[in-house]
Enzyme design. Structure first.
Site, mmCIF file in Angstrom:
data_model
loop_
_atom_site.group_PDB
_atom_site.id
_atom_site.type_symbol
_atom_site.label_atom_id
_atom_site.label_comp_id
_atom_site.label_asym_id
_atom_site.label_seq_id
_atom_site.Cartn_x
_atom_site.Cartn_y
_atom_site.Cartn_z
ATOM 1 N N ASN A 7 0.881 -1.177 0.000
ATOM 2 C CA ASN A 7 0.000 0.000 0.000
ATOM 3 C C ASN A 7 0.914 1.221 0.000
ATOM 4 O O ASN A 7 1.416 1.633 1.037
ATOM 5 C CB ASN A 7 -0.891 -0.054 1.247
ATOM 6 C CG ASN A 7 -1.854 1.123 1.317
ATOM 7 O OD1 ASN A 7 -1.809 2.030 0.488
ATOM 8 N ND2 ASN A 7 -2.716 1.108 2.315
ATOM 9 N N ARG A 93 -2.505 -2.173 -3.443
ATOM 10 C CA ARG A 93 -3.710 -1.389 -3.216
ATOM 11 C C ARG A 93 -3.657 -0.157 -4.115
ATOM 12 O O ARG A 93 -2.671 0.583 -4.102
ATOM 13 C CB ARG A 93 -3.794 -0.945 -1.766
ATOM 14 C CG ARG A 93 -5.006 -0.086 -1.542
ATOM 15 C CD ARG A 93 -4.909 0.667 -0.256
ATOM 16 N NE ARG A 93 -6.130 1.441 -0.050
ATOM 17 C CZ ARG A 93 -6.166 2.621 0.522
ATOM 18 N NH1 ARG A 93 -5.066 3.184 0.961
ATOM 19 N NH2 ARG A 93 -7.297 3.254 0.663
ATOM 20 N N HIS A 182 -13.318 2.400 0.368
ATOM 21 C CA HIS A 182 -13.309 1.314 1.371
ATOM 22 C C HIS A 182 -13.863 0.011 0.781
ATOM 23 O O HIS A 182 -14.321 -0.863 1.523
ATOM 24 C CB HIS A 182 -14.159 1.649 2.609
ATOM 25 C CG HIS A 182 -13.610 2.726 3.496
ATOM 26 N ND1 HIS A 182 -14.434 3.611 4.155
ATOM 27 C CD2 HIS A 182 -12.346 3.045 3.851
ATOM 28 C CE1 HIS A 182 -13.695 4.432 4.880
ATOM 29 N NE2 HIS A 182 -12.413 4.117 4.704
ATOM 30 N N LEU A 211 -16.434 2.038 10.225
ATOM 31 C CA LEU A 211 -16.385 3.255 11.038
ATOM 32 C C LEU A 211 -14.996 3.391 11.648
ATOM 33 O O LEU A 211 -14.648 2.696 12.605
ATOM 34 C CB LEU A 211 -17.449 3.191 12.150
ATOM 35 C CG LEU A 211 -18.867 2.779 11.703
ATOM 36 C CD1 LEU A 211 -19.807 2.711 12.902
ATOM 37 C CD2 LEU A 211 -19.419 3.723 10.641
ATOM 38 N N ARG A 243 -13.320 14.987 8.688
ATOM 39 C CA ARG A 243 -14.034 15.374 7.453
ATOM 40 C C ARG A 243 -15.500 15.666 7.747
ATOM 41 O O ARG A 243 -16.118 14.987 8.563
ATOM 42 C CB ARG A 243 -13.955 14.235 6.431
ATOM 43 C CG ARG A 243 -12.624 14.160 5.725
ATOM 44 C CD ARG A 243 -12.548 12.949 4.824
ATOM 45 N NE ARG A 243 -11.524 12.037 5.287
ATOM 46 C CZ ARG A 243 -11.410 10.765 4.893
ATOM 47 N NH1 ARG A 243 -12.263 10.256 4.035
ATOM 48 N NH2 ARG A 243 -10.435 10.017 5.359
ATOM 49 N N ASP A 285 -10.212 11.702 17.646
ATOM 50 C CA ASP A 285 -10.190 10.320 18.137
ATOM 51 C C ASP A 285 -11.366 10.097 19.087
ATOM 52 O O ASP A 285 -11.509 10.807 20.082
ATOM 53 C CB ASP A 285 -8.861 10.046 18.849
ATOM 54 C CG ASP A 285 -8.679 8.567 19.125
ATOM 55 O OD1 ASP A 285 -9.578 7.961 19.760
ATOM 56 O OD2 ASP A 285 -7.653 8.017 18.711
ATOM 57 N N VAL A 334 -13.545 2.289 15.112
ATOM 58 C CA VAL A 334 -14.686 2.558 15.999
ATOM 59 C C VAL A 334 -15.631 1.349 16.014
ATOM 60 O O VAL A 334 -16.059 0.888 17.081
ATOM 61 C CB VAL A 334 -15.454 3.817 15.523
ATOM 62 C CG1 VAL A 334 -16.655 4.084 16.408
ATOM 63 C CG2 VAL A 334 -14.526 5.025 15.486
ATOM 64 N N GLU A 336 -15.072 -1.755 15.496
ATOM 65 C CA GLU A 336 -14.530 -2.950 16.147
ATOM 66 C C GLU A 336 -14.362 -2.760 17.653
ATOM 67 O O GLU A 336 -14.329 -3.728 18.402
ATOM 68 C CB GLU A 336 -13.171 -3.314 15.530
ATOM 69 C CG GLU A 336 -13.300 -3.838 14.108
ATOM 70 C CD GLU A 336 -11.963 -3.910 13.372
ATOM 71 O OE1 GLU A 336 -10.922 -4.087 14.026
ATOM 72 O OE2 GLU A 336 -11.987 -3.805 12.133
ATOM 73 N N GLU A 386 -8.137 -5.712 5.118
ATOM 74 C CA GLU A 386 -8.015 -5.340 3.709
ATOM 75 C C GLU A 386 -6.826 -6.041 3.056
ATOM 76 O O GLU A 386 -6.878 -6.427 1.888
ATOM 77 C CB GLU A 386 -7.897 -3.818 3.582
ATOM 78 C CG GLU A 386 -9.224 -3.145 3.931
ATOM 79 C CD GLU A 386 -9.119 -1.667 4.230
ATOM 80 O OE1 GLU A 386 -9.318 -0.878 3.318
ATOM 81 O OE2 GLU A 386 -8.843 -1.299 5.392
HETATM 82 P P1 ADP Z 1 -8.346 4.647 9.599
HETATM 83 O O1 ADP Z 1 -9.538 5.225 8.902
HETATM 84 O O2 ADP Z 1 -7.268 5.644 9.832
HETATM 85 O O3 ADP Z 1 -7.895 3.322 9.047
HETATM 86 P P2 ADP Z 1 -9.103 3.078 11.913
HETATM 87 O O4 ADP Z 1 -10.058 2.151 11.289
HETATM 88 O O5 ADP Z 1 -7.801 2.564 12.385
HETATM 89 O O6 ADP Z 1 -8.899 4.375 11.041
HETATM 90 O O7 ADP Z 1 -9.860 3.766 13.143
HETATM 91 C C1 ADP Z 1 -9.198 4.699 13.947
HETATM 92 C C2 ADP Z 1 -10.203 5.269 14.923
HETATM 93 O O8 ADP Z 1 -10.761 4.224 15.715
HETATM 94 C C3 ADP Z 1 -9.535 6.196 15.919
HETATM 95 O O9 ADP Z 1 -9.578 7.503 15.465
HETATM 96 C C4 ADP Z 1 -10.386 6.026 17.145
HETATM 97 O O10 ADP Z 1 -11.261 7.118 17.201
HETATM 98 C C5 ADP Z 1 -11.189 4.783 16.925
HETATM 99 N N1 ADP Z 1 -11.016 3.837 18.043
HETATM 100 C C6 ADP Z 1 -10.023 2.973 18.246
HETATM 101 N N2 ADP Z 1 -10.206 2.315 19.419
HETATM 102 C C7 ADP Z 1 -11.353 2.793 19.950
HETATM 103 C C8 ADP Z 1 -12.108 2.537 21.144
HETATM 104 N N3 ADP Z 1 -11.689 1.647 22.030
HETATM 105 N N4 ADP Z 1 -13.232 3.230 21.331
HETATM 106 C C9 ADP Z 1 -13.654 4.139 20.450
HETATM 107 N N5 ADP Z 1 -12.999 4.428 19.326
HETATM 108 C C10 ADP Z 1 -11.872 3.771 19.074
#
Ligand code: ADP
Length: 399
Positions: A7, A93, A182, A211, A243, A285, A334, A336, A386
């Protein structure tokens, strides 16, 4: 069979070496600051092999970055394969495949040209993806390479879902339409959902909620994407970390005039300063927002509520678009990890047969059904992968 998944970004490159037949990950890592000073990270997934963490490696171009990856993978002491011959294929990718690519493809000269023709649609991403492909071709002659596009899965959307209500010539002449992103993630989790439920994907209506920092929701009917929330660019849809998501285009002119913003400044606001970051004024975050809200910062709570509400509305509209829904999937950072956000999003949907199991939902990062046994609509937590999807597509095309 081993597949190297690449990637490539403009100054960074993520990689994984996987066996798609077993799903085993052999090693993964990251090249950063390519063209600057070069930092190399290597994480072998085999016991007793030492990892490298952001060590200095000169990387004037992506070629040196790929060279560092290959050297680490075959290193006599800490490598995970005996020689380069054990890399059977490379999966790349690629962000944008336009309307040219509805599937992953084996890369040849014609394909390279077609990817280049998509550059105007993703000027920040596609050129970097192409550089990554060329660097691999230079260092791994004869190894088959496959391009896997973020947009390809959504090419099954019907015109009613992908057209914007602009004068038709902007679609015909300028290719302005909804593409969606995605796609690799939505495809992977919807296939996994069908396997988990033991039902052929052709018989399922799925709503996949990716998410993360960037978020999108996709309606998958019979295994095909029929609508998705991101649009011509990944700026559209639900609000995200930074965004804005969908908004009234009239706001853009209004703010530009009042504040004298240039279009670049306005786009920086929409892409980097909006979303839950902009609303909360605290962070992009979601973990920070949860704790800020506990500390009494109301706007942090509002930001999360707006996000959850946005996702819920998309679920409702996609259920209407498909005439029903059998399964809702939560994935990415989010989806997961956030027990409370999954609950908040799904809890208002009892009217359409969604009944959560609050105990089953208290879990992170594992494949599990989180709806109640008597829920008409199954709700699933499925960690996305992915890279594995790219490796699987690559294997299937080169075999
Ligand atoms: P990207 O779009 O950069 O690939 P990810 O899928 O890795 O993003 O998601 C990152 C986001 O997941 C972080 O910004 C955070 O807000 C959220 N996140 C990670 N762990 C948790 C948690 N335990 N509770 C809530 N949100 C979380």
């Amino acid at each position: 069979m081993n597949v190297l998944v690449i990637n490539a970004g403009s100054s960074s490159l993520k990689y994984q070496l996987l066996n798609p037949e077993t799903g085993d990950l052999l090693a993964k890592g990251l090249c950063e600051r390519i063209g600057i000073d070069g930092k190399f990270t290597y994480k072998p997934q085999i016991e007793d092999k030492a990892k490298l963490d952001a060590v200095d490696v000169a990387m004037p171009t992506h070629n040196e970055a790929i060279k560092a990856v290959l050297d680490a993978l075959v290193d006599p002491k800490n490598g995970v394969i005996g020689s380069m011959k054990e890399i059977d294929a490379v999966g790349h990718r690629v962000v944008h495949g336009g309307e040219k690519f509805a599937k992953s493809v084996v890369i040849n000269d014609e394909v390279m040209k077609a990817i280049e023709e998509c550059n105007p649609l993703a000027p920040l991403h596609n050129p970097a993806n192409i550089i990554g492909i060329k660097a691999c071709q230079a260092l791994m002659p004869g190894v088959p390479m496959v391009a896997v596009f973020d947009t390809a899965f959504h090419q099954t959307m019907p015109p009613v879902a992908y057209m914007y209500a602009l004068p038709y010539e902007y679609y015909e002449n300028d290719k302005v339409r909804r593409y969606g992103f995605h796609g690799t993630s939505h495809k992977y989790v919807s296939q996994r959902a069908a396997e988990m439920l033991g039902t052929p994907i052709e018989k399922l209506k799925i709503i996949s909620c990716h998410l993360g920092n960037g978020s999108s929701v996709t309606a998958v009917d019979g295994g095909k994407s029929v609508d998705t929330s991101m649009g011509f660019t990944p700026l559209a849809g639900v609000l995200m970390g930074t965004r804005a998501g969908d908004l009234d285009a009239g706001i853009i002119q209004y703010l530009m005039e009042r504040h004298g913003y240039t279009i670049e400044e306005m786009l920086t606001i929409l892409n980097k300063k909006s979303g839950v970051q902009g609303i909360s004024g605290i962070s992009s975050d979601f973990r920070d927002l949860e704790s800020a809200f506990k500390d009494g910062i109301e706007r942090a709570g509002l930001a999360v509520d707006m996000f959850n509400y946005g996702v819920k509305k998309l679920i409702g509209s996609y259920a209407a678009a498909m005439g029903g829904v059998d399964a809702i999937i939560f994935t990415a950072g989010v989806g997961e990890n956030s027990v409370s956000q999954r609950m908040a999003i799904a809890s208002g949907l009892q009217f359409m047969g969604v009944k959560m199991d609050p105990e089953a939902n208290k879990i992170r990062g594992r494949e599990v059904v989180i709806s109640a046994p008597d829920s008409k609509v199954k709700v699933l937590l499925i960690p996305t992968n992915e890279e594995l999807m790219i490796a699987l597509d690559t294997m299937n095309l080169v075999k």
